[in-house]
Design a protein around this motif. Structure first.
Motif: not given
Length: 512
Positions: A442-466
Motif C-alpha cells: 500500500e502507498v500514500a503520496v502527499i504534498g509537503v512544504p519545500d523551500d525551493e519549489y514551494g511544495q514537493r511530493l512525499a511517498a509513504y510505502l508499505v512493502l509486501r512481506e519479505a
C-alpha cells in the motif's frame, strides 16, 4: 420514463415477484405510512417476509418481525424526544440496526459515530451535535465516560429499555421522521455532521441496483462499517430488497471469507482496503459464492480491481460518491476491465460535470472540478455550512476528467493538488503508479512544504512481506513514467499506513 425505468429495474431484481396478496398490500401500505427511510423499508420487508432472517451477526439471528418489534419497543422507552439527536457508537451488529431504526421510529435523529474517534473527538462530536443520549457498545465505555451532558445507554441498559416496553409499542409514525446524520471522515480534523435526505420513492434504489445487480432476498454481507456512508447505504439497499444481512463486529479477512461461505452470501458491501486484504489470503482459504462485491469510500489503488477479479471473478463494482453527494458514478466489472482506475459512469438520474475555473465544462480528457447532481444530495452540515453549488450541481471536492465514452476518472482532491516549481502535480496519479509496483502492498503520496519549489511530493510505502525496495528505485520508476516534477523527493517506508475505521489514510498522522 421514470416509471418505465423503475418498473423494469424492480422486475429484473426480483422486487415484483408474485406472492401472498394480503402481504403485498401490507408491504406497500407500510411504505405509504412510514416512507422510504430505514423505518419504512424495515416495515415493508417485515410485512412481506416476517419470518425471513433479517440479520445474522456474531451472536444471534433476528427475523424481520423480531427486528421491528425490538426497534419499536426501544423507541417507546428511549430517554429522548422527537427532533432530538441520539448518538450511536456501535460496531456492525443487529443491535446497531435496532438502535438506528428505534431512534428514527421515535422521530429523533440518529448520529452515526465513527468507532475510531479519540476520546477528545468523541466529546467534541457529542457537544457539537447536541446529543441527548448516546447508545454505545460496552467496549467503548472508557471513552464514553469522558463525555458529559448526555444520557448514556450501554448494552445492559439497552436491553432493559426494550424489555420495559410492551409489544406493539411505537407503531404510529412520528409527525416528523427522524433524519440520519452521518459524520464526515474527519481525516483532517473534527468530523462534521451531514444530514442525509430520506428517499422520496423507488428511483434512488433503482438507480443503484440497475448498475449493481443485487437481487431481492439474497444474502448480503456488509463488511463496511454501518456508521460509514457506504455501509449505511448498503443497509438501506438490503432492507429494501428484503435481504438477509450478515454482519461481523470487526473486520478480519479470513473470518469474513468463512462467513461468506458458511452463510452462502452472494453479495458483499465493502471498502477498497478490505478487498485488498482479501488478495493477501492464501488460496486455501476458499472461494465464496459471490456475484456482487460492491465497494466505495476511497479510490481503488493500482491494479487492485484486475487482480481481485482475476482471483474471484468479474464481480467487482466500484461506486464513487461521498457523504455529501451520495453517489456520482458506478463502475461495472466491464468498466474496470477496460480501465481499472475508472469510477465508471453516472447511474440513471445522476449528472456529473467537469468544470474549469470559469464554471464552463472542459473537453473530455481535460482535468477539472467534479460536480454532481442527483436527488440524494445532502441537506447541509449540521453546523449550518454547505458545499459549493453550480447550477444545481454539488462540488465533490475532487478533481477529475471523463473519457470519450463518458467514464469518470478521479485525479485527486482539490486540496491535495500541489504546485511544485510552477507545475500542477496530482499526488493520486503518482500514488496509483507506485501501487502497481509488485513489491508495494500500500502507498500514500502527499504534498509537503519545500523551500525551493514551494511544495514537493512525499511517498509513504508499505512493502509486501519479505520484499525490499530502494528509495532511488522508487524515484526512477516515477521518473520513467512521469515528468520530473512528479518525482517524490521523500520516500519513506512504514510498517503500515495510519488509517481510520473506514480504511481511509489519515494523512495528518504520516511522519513529516
Amino acid at each position: 420514463m421514470d416509471a418505465l425505468f423503475i418498473g423494469a429495474t424492480m422486475l429484473r431484481r426480483g422486487l415484483l415477484n408474485p406472492g401472498n396478496p394480503i402481504r403485498i398490500v401490507r408491504q406497500f401500505a407500510a411504505l405509504g405510512r412510514w416512507g422510504f427511510g430505514l423505518a419504512g423499508e424495515l416495515r415493508q420487508a417485515a410485512a412481506r417476509s416476517p419470518r425471513r432472517i433479517a440479520v445474522i451477526d456474531d451472536q444471534r439471528e433476528v427475523t424481520y418481525a423480531e427486528l421491528v418489534d425490538r426497534a419499536e419497543r426501544l423507541a417507546a422507552s428511549l430517554p429522548a424526544a422527537p427532533g432530538e439527536r441520539v448518538g450511536l457508537l456501535c460496531r456492525n451488529s443487529a443491535r446497531m440496526i435496532e438502535a438506528l431504526i428505534g431512534v428514527t421510529t421515535l422521530g429523533a435523529d440518529p448520529v452515526l459515530i465513527n468507532t475510531g474517534l479519540s476520546p477528545s473527538q468523541l466529546a467534541s462530536v457529542a457537544k457539537d451535535q447536541g446529543l441527548r443520549a448516546l447508545i454505545f457498545d460496552d467496549e467503548f465505555a472508557p471513552r464514553v465516560a469522558l463525555v458529559e451532558g448526555v444520557e448514556k445507554i450501554g448494552e445492559e441498559r439497552f436491553e432493559e429499555l426494550i424489555t420495559a416496553a410492551p409489544r406493539g409499542s411505537g407503531t404510529v409514525p412520528p409527525e416528523r421522521p427522524g433524519r440520519t446524520i452521518v459524520l464526515t471522515s474527519g481525516t483532517t480534523g473534527v468530523p462534521k455532521g451531514a444530514r442525509r435526505p430520506t428517499p422520496g420513492g423507488f428511483r434512488p434504489l433503482c438507480s443503484v441496483i440497475d448498475r449493481i445487480p443485487l437481487r431481492a432476498q439474497e444474502r448480503v454481507l456488509i463488511a463496511a462499517p454501518l456508521f460509514h456512508t457506504w455501509g449505511f447505504a448498503g443497509l438501506q439497499i438490503a432492507l429494501a430488497l428484503r435481504a438477509t444481512v450478515v454482519l461481523r463486529r470487526k473486520f478480519d479477512p479470513a473470518a469474513i471469507v468463512g462467513d461468506l461461505i458458511r452463510h452462502s452470501c452472494t453479495g458483499m458491501i465493502a471498502v477498497p482496503v478490505m478487498v485488498q486484504q482479501f488478495l493477501e489470503l492464501p488460496e486455501s482459504t476458499g472461494k465464496p459464492p459471490l456475484r456482487v462485491v460492491a465497494v466505495s469510500g476511497s479510490a481503488l489503488p493500482g491494479g487492485l480491481a484486475t487482480r481481485f477479479m482475476d482471483r474471484y471473478g468479474d464481480v467487482l463494482y466500484n461506486l464513487y460518491g461521498s457523504t455529501e453527494a451520495s453517489w456520482a458514478s458506478i463502475a461495472t466489472p466491464a468498466d474496470l476491465r477496460f480501465a481499472p482506475n475508472t469510477a465508471g459512469k453516472p447511474p440513471y438520474g445522476t449528472k456529473v460535470a467537469v468544470l474549469g475555473d470559469d464554471g464552463e465544462p472542459v473537453p473530455p480528457g481535460e482535468v477539472g472540478r467534479l460536480f454532481v447532481g442527483n436527488e440524494m444530495l445532502f441537506e447541509g452540515y449540521t453546523n449550518g455550512a454547505s458545499k459549493t453549488m453550480h447550477e444545481g450541481l454539488l462540488a465533490t471536492g475532487d478533481l477529475g476528467h471523463v473519457d470519450a465514452a463518458g467514464r469518470v476518472y478521479v485525479d485527486g482532491r482539490e486540496d491535495d493538488m500541489i504546485v511544485s516549481g510552477g507545475e500542477n502535480v496530482y499526488p493520486a496519479e503518482v500514488e496509483g503508479l507506485l501501487a502497481d509496483l509488485p513489491q508495494v502492498r500500500e502507498v500514500a503520496v502527499i504534498g509537503v512544504p519545500d523551500d525551493e519549489y514551494g511544495q514537493r511530493l512525499a511517498a509513504y510505502l508499505v512493502l509486501r512481506e519479505a520484499e525490499t525496495l530502494d528509495p532511488e528505485a522508487v524515484r526512477e520508476h516515477v521518473r520513467h513514467h512521469r515528468a520530473r516534477f512528479s518525482v517524490p523527493r521523500d520516500v519513506v517506508f512504514l510498517a503500515e499506513l495510519p488509517r481510520n475505521a473506514t480504511g481511509k489514510v489519515v494523512t495528518r498522522d504520516l511522519p513529516r
